[in-house]
Design a protein around this motif. Structure first.
Motif, short mmCIF file in Angstrom:
data_model
loop_
_atom_site.label_atom_id
_atom_site.label_comp_id
_atom_site.label_asym_id
_atom_site.label_seq_id
_atom_site.Cartn_x
_atom_site.Cartn_y
_atom_site.Cartn_z
N LEU A 146 60.32 13.38 73.89
CA LEU A 146 59.92 14.40 74.81
C LEU A 146 58.68 14.85 74.56
O LEU A 146 57.93 14.60 75.07
CB LEU A 146 61.13 14.89 75.49
CG LEU A 146 60.19 16.33 76.19
CD1 LEU A 146 59.76 15.26 77.99
CD2 LEU A 146 61.34 17.49 76.97
N ASP A 147 59.22 14.59 73.19
CA ASP A 147 57.37 15.84 72.61
C ASP A 147 56.13 14.87 72.16
O ASP A 147 54.93 15.65 72.71
CB ASP A 147 57.60 16.54 70.66
CG ASP A 147 58.81 17.37 70.65
OD1 ASP A 147 59.15 18.25 72.50
OD2 ASP A 147 59.00 18.14 70.11
N ARG A 148 56.68 13.14 71.64
CA ARG A 148 55.91 12.56 72.54
C ARG A 148 55.43 12.49 73.65
O ARG A 148 53.93 12.09 73.80
CB ARG A 148 55.98 11.37 71.81
CG ARG A 148 56.18 11.30 69.96
CD ARG A 148 57.15 10.17 69.73
NE ARG A 148 58.45 9.03 69.76
CZ ARG A 148 58.47 8.91 70.31
NH1 ARG A 148 57.78 7.35 70.65
NH2 ARG A 148 59.90 8.36 70.59
N LEU A 149 55.88 12.59 74.41
CA LEU A 149 55.37 12.64 75.85
C LEU A 149 54.67 13.75 75.77
O LEU A 149 53.57 13.09 76.63
CB LEU A 149 56.67 11.75 76.99
CG LEU A 149 56.19 12.30 78.28
CD1 LEU A 149 54.77 10.65 78.73
CD2 LEU A 149 57.20 12.26 79.23
N ILE A 150 55.22 14.93 76.26
CA ILE A 150 54.16 16.05 76.14
C ILE A 150 52.65 15.97 75.60
O ILE A 150 51.76 16.38 75.92
CB ILE A 150 54.80 16.95 75.83
CG1 ILE A 150 56.78 17.64 76.40
CG2 ILE A 150 54.31 18.57 75.70
CD1 ILE A 150 56.08 17.25 77.84
N GLY A 151 52.37 15.67 74.06
CA GLY A 151 51.92 15.36 73.38
C GLY A 151 50.69 14.47 73.81
O GLY A 151 49.43 14.63 73.80
N LEU A 152 51.25 13.29 74.05
CA LEU A 152 50.67 12.12 75.10
C LEU A 152 49.47 12.61 76.18
O LEU A 152 48.80 12.33 76.32
CB LEU A 152 51.23 10.95 75.47
CG LEU A 152 50.62 9.94 76.21
CD1 LEU A 152 50.22 9.43 75.34
CD2 LEU A 152 51.56 8.67 75.93
N THR A 153 50.18 13.38 77.41
CA THR A 153 49.70 13.72 78.20
C THR A 153 48.39 15.46 77.67
O THR A 153 48.32 15.71 79.25
CB THR A 153 50.58 14.84 79.02
OG1 THR A 153 51.56 15.44 78.79
CG2 THR A 153 51.80 13.45 79.22
N GLY A 154 48.31 15.53 76.94
CA GLY A 154 48.17 16.35 76.27
C GLY A 154 48.08 17.99 76.52
O GLY A 154 47.52 19.05 76.41
N ARG A 155 49.11 17.95 75.79
CA ARG A 155 49.96 19.58 75.91
C ARG A 155 50.45 19.53 74.66
O ARG A 155 51.18 18.37 74.19
CB ARG A 155 52.08 19.62 76.39
CG ARG A 155 50.93 20.26 78.62
CD ARG A 155 50.59 19.24 79.42
NE ARG A 155 50.15 19.65 80.84
CZ ARG A 155 50.01 18.38 82.11
NH1 ARG A 155 49.67 17.61 80.98
NH2 ARG A 155 49.81 19.04 82.82
#
Length: 197
Positions: free
Chosen positions: A177-186
């Motif tokens: 989930l952290d990696r997804l959030i980072g991938l979306t610019g958050r």
């Protein structure tokens, strides 16, 4: 082409967070720099109805084309949201929703890609709202990993009004989930504890 996915768990997770938003939280900041909590909720209001149209290959109703403006948030949002999110998941549960092409935000694209963008909206905005209002949030790991694979396969998305920012570096060993959030610019470490008025 993405495989059809069950959006109910992500929709249910977002509904749970929405029902837990404190009355005094609408002016708090969110990880999306241009959105306060009230703006984000108004945006979710529009997408939870408008993206049903994408599943049905129908034009999005004009009144559901919203940019996120708390001043236009209808007062009955708490009562409406659970049913709207259930209907959104139900619309995308139809096999035909993931077939052929559709329109999303006025842009033609593969319906299977549109379905993945809906899943992204549910999970990423659900996380943002939870973090902004100090609530727990979880998403199915399989959904998160599928989104990481899907988004990583796309060309870079331009920054648009603070909503699509360049990816935030996150260690490869970080939770999905952290990696997804980072991938979306958050920033997955965003604290979200300081209210802004």
């Amino acid at each position: 082409m993405a495989e059809p996915r069950d959006l109910r768990p992500a929709a249910d997770a977002m509904a749970s967070v929405l029902t837990g938003v404190p009355e005094d939280a609408l002016s708090r900041p969110t990880p999306s720099s241009d959105y306060l909590v009230g703006d984000l909720i108004e945006h979710i209001d529009g997408l939870s109805t408008g993206l049903q149209a994408s599943a049905r290959k129908e034009p999005v109703p004009e009144e559901e084309l919203r940019d996120g403006d708390a001043a236009q948030l209808r007062p009955d949002w708490r009562e409406r949201f659970p049913a709207q999110l259930t209907e959104l998941a139900r619309a995308w549960a139809e096999p035909t929703a993931w077939e052929g092409e559709t329109l999303q935000g006025g842009v033609p694209l593969l319906a299977s890609a549109a379905g993945m963008f809906v899943l992204d909206e549910l999970i990423v905005h659900g996380w943002e709202l939870a973090r902004s209002t100090e609530q727990p949030f979880s998403a199915r790991e399989d959904d998160v990993l599928s989104l990481i694979r899907f988004l990583s396969s796309l060309p870079p998305i331009e920054e648009v009004e603070g909503l699509f920012a360049p990816p935030v570096p996150v260690p490869e060993a970080a939770p999905p989930l952290d990696r997804l959030i980072g991938l979306t610019g958050r920033d997955p470490a965003w604290p979200g504890t300081t209210a802004r008025h």
